[in-house]
Design a protein around this motif. Structure first.
Motif, mmCIF file in Angstrom:
data_model
loop_
_atom_site.group_PDB
_atom_site.id
_atom_site.type_symbol
_atom_site.label_atom_id
_atom_site.label_comp_id
_atom_site.label_asym_id
_atom_site.label_seq_id
_atom_site.Cartn_x
_atom_site.Cartn_y
_atom_site.Cartn_z
ATOM 1 N N GLY A 213 15.687 5.140 -5.404
ATOM 2 C CA GLY A 213 14.251 5.512 -6.236
ATOM 3 C C GLY A 213 14.556 5.501 -7.062
ATOM 4 N N ARG B 24 9.215 8.277 0.343
ATOM 5 C CA ARG B 24 9.502 6.697 -0.264
ATOM 6 C C ARG B 24 8.624 5.720 0.845
ATOM 7 N NH1 ARG B 24 10.521 4.699 -4.601
ATOM 8 N NH2 ARG B 24 11.408 3.297 -3.939
ATOM 9 N N GLN B 25 7.683 4.647 0.200
ATOM 10 C CA GLN B 25 6.541 3.362 1.224
ATOM 11 C C GLN B 25 7.380 3.194 1.299
ATOM 12 O OE1 GLN B 25 3.413 3.878 1.736
ATOM 13 N NE2 GLN B 25 3.062 6.070 0.397
ATOM 14 N N ALA B 26 7.589 3.048 2.949
ATOM 15 C CA ALA B 26 9.132 1.949 3.284
ATOM 16 C C ALA B 26 8.083 0.954 4.857
ATOM 17 C CB ALA B 26 10.257 2.569 3.593
ATOM 18 N N SER C 244 5.723 -1.176 -4.776
ATOM 19 C CA SER C 244 6.051 0.252 -4.695
ATOM 20 C C SER C 244 6.442 0.020 -4.047
ATOM 21 C CB SER C 244 5.409 0.504 -5.561
ATOM 22 O OG SER C 244 5.027 0.781 -6.699
ATOM 23 N N THR C 245 6.408 -0.546 -3.029
ATOM 24 C CA THR C 245 6.965 -0.464 -1.528
ATOM 25 C C THR C 245 8.820 -0.937 -0.849
ATOM 26 O OG1 THR C 245 4.731 -0.901 -0.559
ATOM 27 C CG2 THR C 245 6.475 -0.798 1.416
ATOM 28 N N ASP C 246 9.999 0.003 -0.647
ATOM 29 C CA ASP C 246 10.823 -0.232 -0.317
ATOM 30 C C ASP C 246 10.902 -1.274 1.392
ATOM 31 O OD1 ASP C 246 11.376 1.405 -1.907
ATOM 32 O OD2 ASP C 246 12.046 3.120 -0.559
ATOM 33 N N GLY D 77 10.170 -1.573 -5.284
ATOM 34 C CA GLY D 77 10.285 -1.412 -4.624
ATOM 35 C C GLY D 77 11.860 -1.356 -4.576
ATOM 36 N N ASP D 78 12.386 -1.354 -3.222
ATOM 37 C CA ASP D 78 14.115 -1.158 -3.413
ATOM 38 C C ASP D 78 14.647 -2.303 -1.811
ATOM 39 O OD1 ASP D 78 15.115 -0.368 -5.310
ATOM 40 O OD2 ASP D 78 14.881 1.499 -4.743
ATOM 41 N N LEU E 103 13.335 7.134 5.160
ATOM 42 C CA LEU E 103 12.841 6.759 3.921
ATOM 43 C C LEU E 103 11.781 7.267 3.279
ATOM 44 C CD1 LEU E 103 14.063 3.195 3.202
ATOM 45 C CD2 LEU E 103 15.131 4.585 1.659
ATOM 46 N N ARG E 104 11.081 7.205 4.365
ATOM 47 C CA ARG E 104 8.949 7.337 4.814
ATOM 48 C C ARG E 104 10.077 8.441 4.610
ATOM 49 N NH1 ARG E 104 8.410 3.065 7.980
ATOM 50 N NH2 ARG E 104 9.032 4.416 9.571
#
Length: 550
Positions: free
Chosen positions: A205, A35-37, A97-99, A6-7, A30-31
């Motif tokens: 990503g 992305r998962q955030a 893998s979650t921002d 994740g970032d 982001l979502r």
């Protein structure tokens, strides 16, 4: 440094700039992009965490029956809450893998600690302890949210401005790996979120690119700098000092540098140049609110890019307006000027004749035909609807006689107006002069192209100034942007012709043509309001109000 799936994104800034609202809206964006955030704050409000307890201790002492906590103890508690959050929440999310969008971090502890009067040595030791727990972690981007004034009425202005100044100083001192980006929040939430997404869209990503740091001998890697690269940064400081000397109303000479005193160079910031200022103050500011009229005026002016030509058109035809445009009348004025030997085009850009595109004999006739074609194709409306500066650029370049460099310049000029509001760090197109300057500054580009060199230089400008003990005076809180550093490469190419005649570029030019003529008239600098710089207030404090925001 550990690679996380994740970032991490950090939103920083003083109270009352809309930081938390922006962080939540950014996470939602982001979502929407797939992305998962999640958003978390520092010290944090999640029930059952140390951060929640520290937050309540900080903001609810009386409710908890406590006497006021001393400032040093409070900052130590914040550091403890941050370390706990890194271990228990932030790292596990990033590994999954979650921002993570983080509302404040240790930067706020440092800033508020300074403002609250915590002993600097003690404060630095606290921050050093916390940074040990950040050793394997760096944000994809750190946003310093700014505003021209507090967004809450209950904010005490003097204290707020002190925080703003402290944040700016701390941000300037941060290592380049923290990726600090100023994020103005003076218009609407959507514009600020789009600006933030613009800054991260190149890398979100994707695998984080390797950080290019200085080697032990101070050289830039992978590119190999020459002595002209050092001159690049000194030139930027000297040229900016000339600008501020004029803004303060000083009398010439404005510099002791013999080359700057003798020859003419553009400003470090493109927006401060004479033609850009004329564009903003007269072409844009004096336009009607209608997008068609505004776009028409900008493109007409920039096609010739010459103040004398614009003023002659006004003298003969009145203020240029699209609804009153008559090809033959404009052609008559421009033809008459050309026939008496008056140059109607600036020498700043190479302008193609366009004969094969529109079939006219004279270059200006083909350019008038181009402008008319763009207007009839409703390009102004398409510019307004564009989602990025790159989209505007590509639209302009789809027309004949507008190549990549010219399209980039036009897109930047349009962005000074109310038609668009995009980030100038989105992309860059190097011009011929900049390419020449880059080749003088680097003996080997190390596999990078010119655009990548410009971005690399722009992103680590603070480190470059600091390593040379140079103090570069920004335009308020606005660092040099990609287009500014692109222009500086062009200007240092010229400067090096005299300062470093032994260093050859691409063109082989050895002389600087334009001589400098001092101008002691008071200088008024007008900057787009959406930039949200603090420069106007800074100059007023020193008795000069020469900078306006519109």
């Amino acid at each position: 440094m550990t690679n996380y799936a994740g970032d991490l994104y950090i939103f920083e800034g003083p109270d009352a700039v809309g930081k938390s609202t922006l962080a939540n809206a950014f996470a939602e964006s982001l979502r929407r992009s797939g992305r998962q955030a999640v958003v978390t704050s520092s010290p944090g409000k999640t029930k059952g965490t140390l951060g929640d307890l520290v937050y309540r201790l900080h903001h609810g002492e009386q409710e908890l029956g406590l006497s006021p906590i001393c400032s040093t103890s409070l900052q130590i508690l914040h550091v403890a809450a941050h370390i706990d959050a890194l271990s228990r929440e932030i790292r596990p999310l990033l590994k999954a893998s979650t921002d993570v969008v983080l509302d404040r971090c240790w930067i706020s502890t440092l800033v508020y600690g300074r403002v609250m009067g915590v002993d600097r040595t003690s404060l630095q030791k606290m921050i050093a302890l916390e940074l040990e727990f950040w050793a394997d972690l760096r944000p994809r981007s750190t946003f310093l949210v700014t505003a021209r004034k507090p967004l809450r009425a209950d904010c005490e202005l003097k204290a707020w401005r002190k925080l703003v100044a402290e944040y700016s100083e701390v941000a300037n001192d941060l290592d380049s790996s923290w990726q600090v980006n100023n994020l103005p929040n003076d218009r609407d939430l959507r514009s600020a979120v789009e600006a933030a997404m613009c800054r991260v869209s190149r890398t979100a990503g994707q695998t984080r690119p390797p950080t290019r740091r200085r080697s032990s001998n101070g050289s830039l890697r992978p590119a190999v700098p020459t002595k002209v690269y050092d001159t690049y940064w000194h030139f930027a400081v000297m040229r900016q000092n000339v600008l501020f000397a004029r803004l303060r109303g000083e009398a010439p000479p404005y510099t002791k540098d013999p080359i700057l005193s003798k020859y003419r160079f553009t400003n470090a910031y493109r927006v401060a140049d004479r033609v850009s200022q004329y564009l903003i103050q007269h072409v844009i500011e004096e336009a009607a609110a209608d997008p068609d009229d505004l776009f028409f005026r900008i493109i007409l002016f920039k096609t010739f890019n010459k103040i004398d030509t614009w003023e002659r058109l006004i003298h003969e035809l009145g203020e240029p307006r699209w609804e009153e445009f008559d090809f033959s009348r404009y052609d008559d004025v421009l033809t008459a000027l050309s026939e008496v030997g008056h140059s109607i085009y600036s020498a700043a850009y190479i302008m193609p004749s366009g004969g094969t595109a529109f079939g006219y004999r004279r270059k200006h006739q083909n350019h008038l035909a181009l402008i008319e074609a763009m207007m009839r194709a409703e390009v102004p409306a398409r510019v307004v609807d564009a989602k990025s500066m790159k989209e505007v650029f590509e639209l302009l370049c789809s027309y004949p006689m507008i190549g990549p460099f010219l399209g980039y310049q036009y897109a930047t000029d349009i962005n000074y107006s109310s038609l668009t509001d995009f980030c100038e760090m989105e992309f860059v197109i190097p011009g011929p002069g900049a390419k020449d300057g880059i080749r003088k500054c680097f003996s080997d580009l190390g596999g990078l192209n010119e655009a990548e060199i410009i971005r690399l230089v722009t992103e680590q400008q603070e480190e470059e100034f600091s390593s040379r003990n140079l103090r570069f005076r920004r335009l308020g809180d606005r660092p040099l942007q990609l287009i500014d550093c692109q222009n500086l490469f062009c200007e240092v190419d010229k400067y090096a012709r005299v300062a470093h005649p032994d260093v050859q570029g691409i063109s082989g030019r050895t002389r600087i043509k334009q001589q400098y003529r001092p101008n002691s008239r008071p200088l008024k600098l007008v900057l787009p309001a959406k930039w949200n710089t603090t420069l106007q207030e800074e100059l007023k404090e020193h008795g000069n109000a020469g900078v306006l925001f519109r």
